[in-house]
Design a protein around this motif. Structure first.
Motif, PDB file in Angstrom:
ATOM      1  N   PRO A  53      37.719  19.511  20.623  1.00 32.24           N
ATOM      2  CA  PRO A  53      38.591  18.890  19.627  1.00 32.24           C
ATOM      3  C   PRO A  53      37.857  18.727  18.294  1.00 32.24           C
ATOM      4  N   ALA A  54      38.612  18.527  17.245  1.00 36.21           N
ATOM      5  CA  ALA A  54      38.002  18.140  15.970  1.00 36.21           C
ATOM      6  C   ALA A  54      37.384  16.758  16.147  1.00 36.21           C
ATOM      7  N   ASN A  55      36.307  16.491  15.415  1.00 37.08           N
ATOM      8  CA  ASN A  55      35.670  15.169  15.488  1.00 37.08           C
ATOM      9  C   ASN A  55      35.041  14.845  14.141  1.00 37.08           C
ATOM     10  N   ASP A  56      34.227  13.815  14.080  1.00 39.38           N
ATOM     11  CA  ASP A  56      33.619  13.408  12.817  1.00 39.38           C
ATOM     12  C   ASP A  56      32.663  14.460  12.248  1.00 39.38           C
ATOM     13  N   GLN A  57      32.121  15.342  13.097  1.00 40.30           N
ATOM     14  CA  GLN A  57      31.159  16.341  12.636  1.00 40.30           C
ATOM     15  C   GLN A  57      31.787  17.703  12.345  1.00 40.30           C
ATOM     16  N   THR A  58      32.965  17.979  12.872  1.00 38.11           N
ATOM     17  CA  THR A  58      33.593  19.277  12.626  1.00 38.11           C
ATOM     18  C   THR A  58      35.082  19.087  12.384  1.00 38.11           C
ATOM     19  N   SER A  59      35.600  19.838  11.441  1.00 35.17           N
ATOM     20  CA  SER A  59      37.019  19.715  11.106  1.00 35.17           C
ATOM     21  C   SER A  59      37.846  20.830  11.723  1.00 35.17           C
ATOM     22  N   SER A  60      37.347  21.406  12.814  1.00 34.82           N
ATOM     23  CA  SER A  60      38.114  22.429  13.521  1.00 34.82           C
ATOM     24  C   SER A  60      38.238  22.041  14.986  1.00 34.82           C
ATOM     25  N   SER A  61      39.215  22.665  15.637  1.00 36.70           N
ATOM     26  CA  SER A  61      39.345  22.549  17.089  1.00 36.70           C
ATOM     27  C   SER A  61      39.366  23.966  17.641  1.00 36.70           C
ATOM     28  N   GLY A  62      39.026  24.091  18.927  1.00 43.89           N
ATOM     29  CA  GLY A  62      38.985  25.416  19.529  1.00 43.89           C
ATOM     30  C   GLY A  62      39.685  25.437  20.867  1.00 43.89           C
ATOM     31  N   GLY A  63      40.299  26.582  21.172  1.00 39.82           N
ATOM     32  CA  GLY A  63      40.964  26.737  22.456  1.00 39.82           C
ATOM     33  C   GLY A  63      41.034  28.197  22.851  1.00 39.82           C
ATOM     34  N   LEU A  64      41.084  28.421  24.151  1.00 37.73           N
ATOM     35  CA  LEU A  64      41.297  29.756  24.701  1.00 37.73           C
ATOM     36  C   LEU A  64      42.769  29.845  25.063  1.00 37.73           C
ATOM     37  N   VAL A  65      43.470  30.804  24.485  1.00 36.61           N
ATOM     38  CA  VAL A  65      44.901  30.953  24.719  1.00 36.61           C
ATOM     39  C   VAL A  65      45.130  32.285  25.424  1.00 36.61           C
ATOM     40  N   THR A  66      45.836  32.237  26.561  1.00 38.94           N
ATOM     41  CA  THR A  66      46.096  33.428  27.367  1.00 38.94           C
ATOM     42  C   THR A  66      47.591  33.691  27.417  1.00 38.94           C
ATOM     43  N   PHE A  67      47.984  34.886  26.995  1.00 37.50           N
ATOM     44  CA  PHE A  67      49.381  35.312  26.953  1.00 37.50           C
ATOM     45  C   PHE A  67      49.616  36.375  28.024  1.00 37.50           C
ATOM     46  N   GLU A  68      50.619  36.197  28.870  1.00 41.18           N
ATOM     47  CA  GLU A  68      51.023  37.264  29.778  1.00 41.18           C
ATOM     48  C   GLU A  68      51.779  38.314  28.974  1.00 41.18           C
ATOM     49  N   PRO A  69      51.958  39.544  29.520  1.00 43.12           N
ATOM     50  CA  PRO A  69      52.702  40.563  28.779  1.00 43.12           C
ATOM     51  C   PRO A  69      54.049  40.014  28.294  1.00 43.12           C
ATOM     52  N   GLY A  70      54.350  40.304  27.028  1.00 42.72           N
ATOM     53  CA  GLY A  70      55.604  39.861  26.425  1.00 42.72           C
ATOM     54  C   GLY A  70      55.570  38.453  25.844  1.00 42.72           C
TER      55      GLY A  70
END
Length: 154
Positions: A53-70
């Motif tokens: 998550p974003a926090n006091d030290q970084t202004s970004s958040s990160g995630g792994l997103v997985t899409f099935e076909p379509g």
């Protein structure tokens, strides 16, 4: 004397390593539950695995997103931009008014702030990407209408 210097150096290095380890935070795999991509923001089967998550030290958040076909996102913008790093499969990205573009593992996509776009898997292949999304004013995304089947397949 050499032995004393070696022991002192080893103790100093061990202390530095311990101090560094105490300041790091490890979020073990499995400690951040996966979530189904909400139907209001995605079409098809999508799984979001939060990375950080974003926090006091970084202004970004990160995630792994997985899409099935379509599967794909709805149209959206990011107030402070987004980086996608494709990890597996074959996908598509499209910004409003532009051509749909193919993305593959190792591709890195920068979407500037305010650019309306969508991303997802191709019709025949799944795709995963790491999304690094910057925050502005406590917000990282502005969701819009869903991508129609016609827009997706065009």
């Amino acid at each position: 004397m050499k032995r004393l210097v070696a022991v002192t150096l080893a103790l100093a290095l061990a202390g530095a390593a311990q101090a560094s380890a105490e300041s790091m935070v490890i979020s073990p795999n499995g400690s951040r539950p996966s979530a189904k991509g909400p139907d209001q923001y995605f079409t098809g089967s999508v799984v979001v695995d939060p990375l950080y998550p974003a926090n006091d030290q970084t202004s970004s958040s990160g995630g792994l997103v997985t899409f099935e076909p379509g599967a794909r996102s709805a149209w959206h913008t990011h107030p402070a931009g987004q980086i996608l790093i494709v990890t597996t499969g074959i996908g598509w990205v499209q910004e409003e008014g532009g051509a749909k573009r193919e993305i593959r593992p190792g591709d890195v996509i920068w979407t500037p702030p305010g650019v309306k776009h969508w991303h997802g898997a191709t019709a025949g292949n799944g795709m995963s990407h790491i999304a690094v999304t910057n925050m502005a004013g406590g917000k990282n995304v502005e969701w819009m209408e869903k991508v129609t089947d016609d827009q997706y397949l065009r």
